[in-house]
Scaffold this active site. Structure first.
Site, PDB file in Angstrom:
ATOM      1  CE  LYS A   1     -46.036  18.841  28.942  1.00  0.00           C
ATOM      2  NZ  LYS A   1     -45.712  17.502  28.519  1.00  0.00           N
TER       3      LYS A   1
ATOM      4  CG  HIS B   1     -19.892  15.104  20.218  1.00  0.00           C
ATOM      5  ND1 HIS B   1     -19.683  14.213  19.202  1.00  0.00           N
ATOM      6  CD2 HIS B   1     -18.774  15.886  20.263  1.00  0.00           C
ATOM      7  CE1 HIS B   1     -18.482  14.414  18.660  1.00  0.00           C
ATOM      8  NE2 HIS B   1     -17.920  15.428  19.286  1.00  0.00           N
TER       9      HIS B   1
ATOM     10  CD  GLU C   1     -43.450  19.889  20.514  1.00  0.00           C
ATOM     11  OE1 GLU C   1     -44.044  20.614  21.312  1.00  0.00           O
ATOM     12  OE2 GLU C   1     -43.615  18.670  20.448  1.00  0.00           O
TER      13      GLU C   1
ATOM     14  CB  SER D   1     -51.272  19.037  28.468  1.00  0.00           C
ATOM     15  OG  SER D   1     -51.914  17.801  28.751  1.00  0.00           O
TER      16      SER D   1
END
Ligand code: ARG
Length: 462
Positions: A288, A161, A295, A282
């Protein structure tokens, strides 16, 4: 030749050429030119057999083979020309052959149809794609094995979970993906074996009256045997669907690993750091460092499901035998292939170069009362307490520790005895994460010794 504006290869019964949009919707050359090597191989096998069976004269066979060799050199050097009017790779090759060697080119299509021709080309291509997928998965597995061995006893939290459950070893966690990848690999091997039958010689749908030798062409193309039924040969694409279903499952596994990399690379976790080579910045936030490749694997791995559905929807409800619908079978397969190879290469690269932050992982593993099960098991083992009661006693210990803002080992001897007299100080031996993982030696369990044995077993299989 037939009337000037109609198709030179099939235009005999037509008096006018196609509407421009007809030509456009009919053409597949933009996609199926990718089959050119397979198409030339199929034609070579076919014409050689036609000669051996005395179906066409030997000098025409020689001229055709020479012409095909020239075409091969041309395509190799300059690519396949895309002429919409020539529809597909088969007519593109045959038209060029006629330009090169003249009327003898017209004998190549004896006892053959584009229906068995395309089925053969496509099977050859997909069979090779299965072999490539197996090889890419093997490289991925090997990268995982190296990291699993390096981290056989590195400890991180195991989750259920997405809540901290029990400590596990990183090697064990990585070996879970090895098991998935091994099954994925075997699915490609299995599909490859099943599609290892040659449709060539099924002709349009009914076979042919010429004395062809289908066993010879099958063998020449490296197939195990010819397909057994001419109607089935030209009308099924289950081999392509099987390939894409294997892609879909492999992609599903890759997407889960990609997701874990993304979570693990986030600051609150900090379990992994991606190297510069696998990170992006970024344009606005200078600090970043984003896991874009992971992804994109997460995103792209959905394509396989769509590709499978695209072809399944085309095939569903089609009557036997060939229908032109089936011309749209190739693009989803090519997309799936290109995406799988990109995703597997990217994931292998990330696995090879990730830095695992052992201290962060260990600290997280020790939090969340992750050894509560070890405490309950100790009560069962050492004090003969039934597991349900041990579960309840341990639950009370967790509640007290939580109230005191400490972990289980932070409870005093008096606290423990107050919860249950059988909770003696000896229980502290099982509360460390190291003791926890080392104890999990059941077959398939997370203990470092098991991980090392599992790695050795997989290496033996590869
Ligand atoms: N380009 C076609 C395909 O990919 C080749 C087969 C055409 N057959 C036909 N009967 N028109 O399916």
């Amino acid at each position: 030749m037939s009337s000037s504006s109609s198709n030179p290869l099939w235009g005999g019964r037509f008096s006018a050429g196609p509407d421009a949009v007809m030509a456009e919707i009919n053409a597949s050359i933009g996609t199926d030119k990718r089959l050119w090597r397979q198409d030339l191989a199929g034609s070579r096998a076919h014409v050689t057999m036609l000669g051996a069976q005395s179906i066409i004269p030997a000098d025409d066979v020689a001229a055709i083979l020479a012409g095909l060799a020239t075409i091969e050199a041309e395509y190799e050097a300059d690519g396949v020309p895309e002429v919409i009017a020539l529809e597909d790779i088969h007519m593109t090759v045959e038209t060029r052959l006629k330009e090169l060697i003249g009327p003898a080119a017209g004998r190549l299509h004896t006892a053959r149809s584009r229906n068995d021709q395309v089925a053969t080309d496509f099977r050859l291509w997909v069979r090779q794609a299965c072999i490539e997928a197996e090889a890419a998965l093997t490289a991925f597995i090997e990268a995982l094995l190296v990291r699993a061995e390096e981290h056989a006893d590195t400890i991180l939290p195991g989750f259920t979970h997405l809540q901290i459950a029990q400590p596990v070893t990183l090697g064990h966690h990585l070996m879970a993906y090895v098991e998935m990848a091994l099954r994925d690999r075997s699915r490609f091997a299995d599909a490859g074996r099943r599609m290892d039958e040659c449709p060539l010689g099924a002709a349009a749908l009914a076979g042919t009256g010429f004395p062809i030798d289908r066993h010879a062409t099958a063998a020449a193309l490296g197939f195990a045997r010819p397909t057994a039924n001419s109607l089935d040969s030209v009308s099924d694409r289950d081999f392509a669907l099987e390939y894409m279903s294997a892609c879909a499952l492999a992609g599903l596994h890759l997407s889960r690993m990609a997701e874990e990399i993304i979570i693990w690379a986030s600051q609150p976790y900090g379990f992994v750091t991606l190297p510069d080579a696998w990170s992006t910045g970024s344009s606005i936030m200078p600090q970043k460092r984003n896991p874009d490749a992971a992804e994109l694997v997460r995103a792209k791995s959905g394509l396989f499901l769509a590709a499978f559905q695209r072809l399944a929807i085309i095939m569903k409800g089609l009557p036997l035998a060939y229908s032109k619908d089936m011309q749209d079978d190739k693009r989803p397969v090519f997309n799936a292939h290109d995406t799988l190879s990109l995703c597997l290469t990217a994931m292998t690269g990330m696995v090879e170069t990730l830095t695992f932050n052992k201290a962060r992982m260990r600290a997280a593993a020790a939090s969340g009362f992750s050894t509560a099960t070890d405490l309950a098991d100790w009560l069962v083992r050492e004090a003969g307490v039934p597991f349900r009661d041990a579960h309840d006693i341990t639950g009370r210990a967790v509640r007290m520790a939580e109230a005191k803002g400490t972990d289980l080992d932070g409870l005093s001897d008096a606290d423990l005895a107050g919860i249950d007299a059988r909770l003696t100080p000896a229980v502290r031996n099982v509360l460390s994460v190291e003791a926890s993982v080392a104890s999990r030696t059941s077959f398939g369990g997370t203990a470092p010794a098991n991980v090392r044995a599992a790695i050795a077993a997989v290496r033996g299989r590869l």
